[in-house]
Design an enzyme around this catalytic site. Structure first.
Site, PDB file in Angstrom:
ATOM      1  N   THR A   1       4.314   5.115  -3.051  1.00  0.00           N
ATOM      2  CA  THR A   1       5.420   4.620  -3.879  1.00  0.00           C
ATOM      3  C   THR A   1       5.018   3.400  -4.690  1.00  0.00           C
ATOM      4  OG1 THR A   1       6.628   5.034  -1.833  1.00  0.00           O
ATOM      5  CG2 THR A   1       7.931   4.386  -3.715  1.00  0.00           C
TER       6      THR A   1
ATOM      7  N   ASP B   1       6.614  -3.627  -1.028  1.00  0.00           N
ATOM      8  CA  ASP B   1       5.868  -2.645  -0.251  1.00  0.00           C
ATOM      9  C   ASP B   1       6.742  -1.423  -0.002  1.00  0.00           C
ATOM     10  OD1 ASP B   1       3.753  -1.586   1.179  1.00  0.00           O
ATOM     11  OD2 ASP B   1       3.467  -3.367   2.420  1.00  0.00           O
TER      12      ASP B   1
ATOM     13  N   ASP C   1       7.610   3.780   5.918  1.00  0.00           N
ATOM     14  CA  ASP C   1       7.635   5.159   6.411  1.00  0.00           C
ATOM     15  C   ASP C   1       9.044   5.561   6.833  1.00  0.00           C
ATOM     16  OD1 ASP C   1       4.796   5.628   6.160  1.00  0.00           O
ATOM     17  OD2 ASP C   1       4.562   4.199   7.798  1.00  0.00           O
TER      18      ASP C   1
ATOM     19  N   SER D   1       0.839  -1.195   0.000  1.00  0.00           N
ATOM     20  CA  SER D   1       0.000   0.000   0.000  1.00  0.00           C
ATOM     21  C   SER D   1       0.875   1.245   0.000  1.00  0.00           C
ATOM     22  CB  SER D   1      -0.874   0.008   1.258  1.00  0.00           C
ATOM     23  OG  SER D   1      -1.459  -1.268   1.438  1.00  0.00           O
TER      24      SER D   1
ATOM     25  N   LYS E   1       6.262   0.907   9.522  1.00  0.00           N
ATOM     26  CA  LYS E   1       5.206   0.927   8.517  1.00  0.00           C
ATOM     27  C   LYS E   1       3.868   1.154   9.207  1.00  0.00           C
ATOM     28  CE  LYS E   1       5.152  -2.171   5.243  1.00  0.00           C
ATOM     29  NZ  LYS E   1       4.680  -1.068   4.368  1.00  0.00           N
ATOM     30  N   GLY E   2       2.880   1.571   8.422  1.00  0.00           N
ATOM     31  CA  GLY E   2       1.556   1.756   9.002  1.00  0.00           C
ATOM     32  C   GLY E   2       1.086   3.190   9.030  1.00  0.00           C
ATOM     33  N   GLY E   3       1.864   4.086   8.388  1.00  0.00           N
ATOM     34  CA  GLY E   3       1.422   5.476   8.291  1.00  0.00           C
ATOM     35  C   GLY E   3       0.080   5.584   7.589  1.00  0.00           C
TER      36      GLY E   3
ATOM     37  N   GLU F   1      -0.254  -5.767   5.782  1.00  0.00           N
ATOM     38  CA  GLU F   1       1.061  -5.669   5.147  1.00  0.00           C
ATOM     39  C   GLU F   1       2.029  -6.681   5.752  1.00  0.00           C
ATOM     40  OE1 GLU F   1       0.939  -0.909   3.926  1.00  0.00           O
ATOM     41  OE2 GLU F   1       1.928  -1.514   5.769  1.00  0.00           O
TER      42      GLU F   1
END
Length: 225
Positions: free
Chosen positions: A21, A74, A77, A18, A87-89, A96
């Site tokens: 990018t 993937d 952040d 997700s 990750k998880g922003g 993920e």
């Protein structure tokens, strides 16, 4: 993005991540599928990734049908020197991490601004932690007590109330005050009742491709122990 020639071959199952990018990676993947008539199956990490796969006319699947992936790709952040990720922003950390964990190879592509010597250097919003809604207060208190800093409930921007994940849970953003042993902290936080998953990806990324300001790509592999 030259990494697509390295990551994807014919008859592969690809986990699609997700974030901003990844759109470029999926563009390039779809282009190669058309040009080379590749048989690629895609497993998304979020509703957003699912839409991206469908918009590009790629073959959509899931972990029920394809529990083993050849490669997952993937964003992140933040990436530190040891290839530990935050990750998880965007709120999709649990799915993920599940998809990355099912892949033989987990590859990260990121903007050069996500590159840090230590976590927290560039990314100031903290470590996302997905929690069961009824547990968000006790979990945030426990994290602050045990590891310092503060864990704040993430509020939605265009809706009243908290952000709700694709799994119908809440997200706490833990703004830590100093560097930790991320492997130990990740395990300890996951053991707190009510925590679903953390946005700390420790020892998972096999390689990171950083898109540089001048259009070049810098590759980083994990340090050799």
């Amino acid at each position: 993005w030259r990494f697509t020639s390295l990551c994807f071959g014919n008859h592969q199952v690809v986990g699609v991540g997700s974030g901003s990018t990844i759109m470029y990676a999926v563009d390039r993947l779809a282009e190669r599928v058309r040009q080379e008539k590749l048989n690629i199956v895609c497993v998304p990490t979020s509703f957003q990734a699912r839409q991206l796969i469908l918009q590009h006319g790629l073959t959509l699947s899931d972990l029920d049908r394809h529990p083993e992936l050849d490669v997952a790709i993937d964003g992140a952040d933040e990436v530190d020197a040891a290839l530990t990720l935050i990750k998880g922003g965007g709120g999709c950390l649990t799915q993920e991490k599940i998809v990355a964990g099912c892949a033989k190879h987990f590859i990260v592509i990121a903007d050069f601004r996500k590159d840090s010597a230590t976590l927290g250097q560039q990314w100031k919003k903290g470590v996302p932690i997905e929690v069961i809604p009824m547990a968000y207060v006790p979990v945030s208190r426990t994290i602050a007590k045990r590891f310092g800093g503060e864990a704040v409930l993430r509020m939605a921007v265009s809706k009243a109330g908290p952000v709700v994940t694709d799994n119908s849970n809440f997200i706490l953003d833990w703004k830590f005050e100093h560097a930790h042993n991320w492997k130990e902290v990740n395990t300890a936080i996951k053991m707190i009742p009510g925590v679903v998953e953390t946005g700390l990806f420790v020892g998972m990324a096999e390689r990171v491709y950083f898109g540089m300001e001048d259009g070049s790509v810098r590759v980083r592999d994990p340090p050799v122990n």
